[in-house]
Motif scaffolding. Structure first.
Motif, PDB file in Angstrom:
ATOM      1  N   LEU A  42      45.119  88.882  28.356  1.00  0.00           N
ATOM      2  CA  LEU A  42      45.052  88.566  26.921  1.00  0.00           C
ATOM      3  C   LEU A  42      44.075  89.472  26.181  1.00  0.00           C
ATOM      4  O   LEU A  42      44.053  89.504  24.955  1.00  0.00           O
ATOM      5  CB  LEU A  42      44.700  87.087  26.735  1.00  0.00           C
ATOM      6  N   GLU A  43      43.279  90.246  26.941  1.00  0.00           N
ATOM      7  CA  GLU A  43      42.350  91.206  26.312  1.00  0.00           C
ATOM      8  C   GLU A  43      43.072  92.473  25.865  1.00  0.00           C
ATOM      9  O   GLU A  43      42.491  93.322  25.213  1.00  0.00           O
ATOM     10  CB  GLU A  43      41.287  91.650  27.328  1.00  0.00           C
ATOM     11  N   ILE A  44      44.341  92.630  26.276  1.00  0.00           N
ATOM     12  CA  ILE A  44      45.051  93.896  26.023  1.00  0.00           C
ATOM     13  C   ILE A  44      45.946  93.756  24.791  1.00  0.00           C
ATOM     14  O   ILE A  44      46.865  92.932  24.784  1.00  0.00           O
ATOM     15  CB  ILE A  44      45.906  94.247  27.256  1.00  0.00           C
ATOM     16  N   PRO A  45      45.707  94.546  23.753  1.00  0.00           N
ATOM     17  CA  PRO A  45      46.453  94.384  22.502  1.00  0.00           C
ATOM     18  C   PRO A  45      47.967  94.563  22.650  1.00  0.00           C
ATOM     19  O   PRO A  45      48.726  93.956  21.906  1.00  0.00           O
ATOM     20  CB  PRO A  45      45.885  95.472  21.587  1.00  0.00           C
ATOM     21  N   ASP A  46      48.401  95.403  23.614  1.00  0.00           N
ATOM     22  CA  ASP A  46      49.844  95.646  23.766  1.00  0.00           C
ATOM     23  C   ASP A  46      50.592  94.503  24.437  1.00  0.00           C
ATOM     24  O   ASP A  46      51.823  94.512  24.486  1.00  0.00           O
ATOM     25  CB  ASP A  46      50.073  96.933  24.561  1.00  0.00           C
ATOM     26  N   VAL A  47      49.858  93.533  24.972  1.00  0.00           N
ATOM     27  CA  VAL A  47      50.518  92.376  25.597  1.00  0.00           C
ATOM     28  C   VAL A  47      51.018  91.460  24.482  1.00  0.00           C
ATOM     29  O   VAL A  47      50.234  90.887  23.741  1.00  0.00           O
ATOM     30  CB  VAL A  47      49.560  91.624  26.546  1.00  0.00           C
ATOM     31  N   VAL A  48      52.345  91.356  24.368  1.00  0.00           N
ATOM     32  CA  VAL A  48      52.897  90.528  23.290  1.00  0.00           C
ATOM     33  C   VAL A  48      53.525  89.240  23.824  1.00  0.00           C
ATOM     34  O   VAL A  48      53.853  88.346  23.059  1.00  0.00           O
ATOM     35  CB  VAL A  48      53.924  91.305  22.427  1.00  0.00           C
ATOM     36  N   GLN A  49      53.697  89.169  25.153  1.00  0.00           N
ATOM     37  CA  GLN A  49      54.288  87.943  25.712  1.00  0.00           C
ATOM     38  C   GLN A  49      53.741  87.678  27.120  1.00  0.00           C
ATOM     39  O   GLN A  49      53.549  88.620  27.910  1.00  0.00           O
ATOM     40  CB  GLN A  49      55.824  88.066  25.783  1.00  0.00           C
ATOM     41  N   VAL A  50      53.510  86.402  27.418  1.00  0.00           N
ATOM     42  CA  VAL A  50      53.071  85.977  28.757  1.00  0.00           C
ATOM     43  C   VAL A  50      54.054  84.918  29.252  1.00  0.00           C
ATOM     44  O   VAL A  50      54.379  83.976  28.514  1.00  0.00           O
ATOM     45  CB  VAL A  50      51.645  85.374  28.695  1.00  0.00           C
ATOM     46  N   ILE A  51      54.542  85.114  30.475  1.00  0.00           N
ATOM     47  CA  ILE A  51      55.458  84.117  31.062  1.00  0.00           C
ATOM     48  C   ILE A  51      54.897  83.718  32.423  1.00  0.00           C
ATOM     49  O   ILE A  51      54.644  84.575  33.275  1.00  0.00           O
ATOM     50  CB  ILE A  51      56.882  84.693  31.252  1.00  0.00           C
ATOM     51  N   VAL A  52      54.687  82.430  32.612  1.00  0.00           N
ATOM     52  CA  VAL A  52      54.187  81.934  33.901  1.00  0.00           C
ATOM     53  C   VAL A  52      55.321  81.184  34.589  1.00  0.00           C
ATOM     54  O   VAL A  52      56.006  80.366  33.970  1.00  0.00           O
ATOM     55  CB  VAL A  52      52.967  80.988  33.700  1.00  0.00           C
ATOM     56  N   ALA A  53      55.534  81.490  35.879  1.00  0.00           N
ATOM     57  CA  ALA A  53      56.537  80.756  36.665  1.00  0.00           C
ATOM     58  C   ALA A  53      55.803  79.803  37.602  1.00  0.00           C
ATOM     59  O   ALA A  53      54.949  80.238  38.386  1.00  0.00           O
ATOM     60  CB  ALA A  53      57.398  81.727  37.472  1.00  0.00           C
ATOM     61  N   THR A  54      56.127  78.528  37.500  1.00  0.00           N
ATOM     62  CA  THR A  54      55.473  77.553  38.385  1.00  0.00           C
ATOM     63  C   THR A  54      56.406  76.364  38.604  1.00  0.00           C
ATOM     64  O   THR A  54      57.491  76.297  38.011  1.00  0.00           O
ATOM     65  CB  THR A  54      54.108  77.110  37.791  1.00  0.00           C
ATOM     66  N   SER A  55      55.989  75.425  39.458  1.00  0.00           N
ATOM     67  CA  SER A  55      56.879  74.275  39.674  1.00  0.00           C
ATOM     68  C   SER A  55      56.708  73.285  38.518  1.00  0.00           C
ATOM     69  O   SER A  55      55.649  73.236  37.880  1.00  0.00           O
ATOM     70  CB  SER A  55      56.618  73.624  41.024  1.00  0.00           C
ATOM     71  N   LYS A  56      57.761  72.491  38.282  1.00  0.00           N
ATOM     72  CA  LYS A  56      57.802  71.621  37.088  1.00  0.00           C
ATOM     73  C   LYS A  56      56.574  70.727  36.967  1.00  0.00           C
ATOM     74  O   LYS A  56      56.054  70.531  35.877  1.00  0.00           O
ATOM     75  CB  LYS A  56      59.073  70.765  37.123  1.00  0.00           C
ATOM     76  N   GLU A  57      56.102  70.220  38.107  1.00  0.00           N
ATOM     77  CA  GLU A  57      54.956  69.288  38.049  1.00  0.00           C
ATOM     78  C   GLU A  57      53.683  69.951  37.525  1.00  0.00           C
ATOM     79  O   GLU A  57      52.733  69.276  37.135  1.00  0.00           O
ATOM     80  CB  GLU A  57      54.699  68.673  39.418  1.00  0.00           C
ATOM     81  N   TRP A  58      53.656  71.303  37.496  1.00  0.00           N
ATOM     82  CA  TRP A  58      52.460  72.005  37.016  1.00  0.00           C
ATOM     83  C   TRP A  58      52.623  72.564  35.607  1.00  0.00           C
ATOM     84  O   TRP A  58      51.727  73.232  35.086  1.00  0.00           O
ATOM     85  CB  TRP A  58      52.076  73.120  38.010  1.00  0.00           C
ATOM     86  N   PHE A  59      53.769  72.294  34.963  1.00  0.00           N
ATOM     87  CA  PHE A  59      54.004  72.831  33.602  1.00  0.00           C
ATOM     88  C   PHE A  59      52.880  72.421  32.629  1.00  0.00           C
ATOM     89  O   PHE A  59      52.356  73.245  31.899  1.00  0.00           O
ATOM     90  CB  PHE A  59      55.348  72.343  33.048  1.00  0.00           C
ATOM     91  N   ASP A  60      52.534  71.126  32.642  1.00  0.00           N
ATOM     92  CA  ASP A  60      51.532  70.627  31.683  1.00  0.00           C
ATOM     93  C   ASP A  60      50.186  71.304  31.910  1.00  0.00           C
ATOM     94  O   ASP A  60      49.501  71.680  30.961  1.00  0.00           O
ATOM     95  CB  ASP A  60      51.353  69.105  31.818  1.00  0.00           C
ATOM     96  N   GLU A  61      49.837  71.449  33.186  1.00  0.00           N
ATOM     97  CA  GLU A  61      48.548  72.064  33.514  1.00  0.00           C
ATOM     98  C   GLU A  61      48.513  73.523  33.030  1.00  0.00           C
ATOM     99  O   GLU A  61      47.515  73.976  32.466  1.00  0.00           O
ATOM    100  CB  GLU A  61      48.319  71.973  35.033  1.00  0.00           C
ATOM    101  N   VAL A  62      49.631  74.230  33.223  1.00  0.00           N
ATOM    102  CA  VAL A  62      49.682  75.629  32.763  1.00  0.00           C
ATOM    103  C   VAL A  62      49.537  75.679  31.242  1.00  0.00           C
ATOM    104  O   VAL A  62      48.792  76.496  30.696  1.00  0.00           O
ATOM    105  CB  VAL A  62      50.981  76.329  33.231  1.00  0.00           C
ATOM    106  N   GLU A  63      50.233  74.769  30.548  1.00  0.00           N
ATOM    107  CA  GLU A  63      50.125  74.716  29.071  1.00  0.00           C
ATOM    108  C   GLU A  63      48.674  74.459  28.665  1.00  0.00           C
ATOM    109  O   GLU A  63      48.170  75.086  27.729  1.00  0.00           O
ATOM    110  CB  GLU A  63      50.996  73.583  28.499  1.00  0.00           C
ATOM    111  N   ASN A  64      48.012  73.533  29.369  1.00  0.00           N
ATOM    112  CA  ASN A  64      46.613  73.219  29.043  1.00  0.00           C
ATOM    113  C   ASN A  64      45.708  74.422  29.259  1.00  0.00           C
ATOM    114  O   ASN A  64      44.844  74.711  28.434  1.00  0.00           O
ATOM    115  CB  ASN A  64      46.086  72.065  29.922  1.00  0.00           C
ATOM    116  N   ILE A  65      45.910  75.087  30.387  1.00  0.00           N
ATOM    117  CA  ILE A  65      45.087  76.263  30.687  1.00  0.00           C
ATOM    118  C   ILE A  65      45.290  77.312  29.595  1.00  0.00           C
ATOM    119  O   ILE A  65      44.340  77.858  29.040  1.00  0.00           O
ATOM    120  CB  ILE A  65      45.446  76.860  32.078  1.00  0.00           C
TER     121      ILE A  65
END
Ligand code: C5P
Length: 232
Positions: A42-65
């Motif tokens: 997120l420190e890099i200005p050219d990064v315009v999108q981040v996609i995290v792949a994880t198991s469904k039970e961890w979706f909320d935790e990833v959103e929180n992070i």
């Protein structure tokens, strides 16, 4: 630089760590390993999108992070991981935004990646089509047979350990993945998937602090690196 998306596979089970928590969610300092990893990108200005792949039970935790980080203006998606790292990454392609030209893949469990190395790798990928971070092998590597008897000793001068990020022009990565899926090829990194279609991959020398937290000893080393960083 071209518009860059980062895919973070974070759907591993943590078996080798011997922990109940999957590795990306284990705390390093006061925050999960994944939070450190995301912050670097997120420190890099050219990064315009981040996609995290994880198991469904961890979706909320990833959103929180993610929402705890300073990510203004960066598009974000969480997608379901697969049974293999390669499938987790393939699932993320469906969430890639149309404008993306370069795709970086970076293990969730490599929290110490340096900003300058990400930029250097992205520049090489823009030029060559594919680039990755790696370091020269420090141990002699043995090729063994199924009975654990040594078959040969490749010349160490030509052996490097693959790390991430590995960065690709979008169309190259998508084409290579489609071909791997069609042929049932399963690689242990993304460069091996694009090498198969004849694409040259440039190796950018990284640093050994970009360790992959895999075993309990790696977590101990990571704590030491983090404490040292906080001293300066
Ligand atoms: O298993 P390995 O050490 O190669 O994992 C590297 C990264 O890939 C980790 O961040 C892990 O969470 C992720 N992974 C994944 N889906 C899998 C297996 C691993 O996203 N099925």
């Amino acid at each position: 630089m071209l518009k860059l998306a980062v895919i973070i596979p974070a759907a591993g089970s943590g078996t080798r760590m011997g922990s109940r928590l999957p590795k990306p969610f284990i705390k390093l300092g006061n925050v999960p390993i994944l939070a450190h990893t995301l912050s670097s990108f997120l420190e890099i200005p050219d990064v315009v999108q981040v996609i995290v792949a994880t198991s469904k039970e961890w979706f909320d935790e990833v959103e929180n992070i993610y929402s705890s980080l300073n990510a203004q203006g960066v598009q974000f998606a969480v997608v379901e991981g697969g049974s293999e790292r390669q499938f987790s990454i393939n699932n993320a392609f469906s969430a890639l935004s149309e404008e993306i030209e370069l795709v970086a893949v970076h293990d969730a469990v490599r929290p110490f990646i340096k900003k300058e190395l990400i930029i250097k790798c992205a520049e090489e990928a823009s030029r060559v089509g594919a680039a990755m971070i790696g370091v020269p092998a420090k141990d002699t590597i043995k090729k063994i047979d199924e009975n654990q008897v040594v078959e040969s000793t490749p010349d160490r001068r030509f052996l490097w350990q693959a790390q991430t990020p590995q960065i690709f022009k979008r169309e190259i990565l998508e084409k290579a993945y489609a071909s791997a899926i069609k042929d049932g090829f399963l690689g242990t990194d993304d460069a091996s998937v694009v090498e198969r279609i004849g694409q040259k991959v440039k190796l950018v020398e990284g640093d050994r602090e970009n360790l992959k937290i895999t075993y309990p000893v790696d977590l101990k080393i990571a704590e030491l690196i983090l404490n040292e960083e906080e001293l300066f």
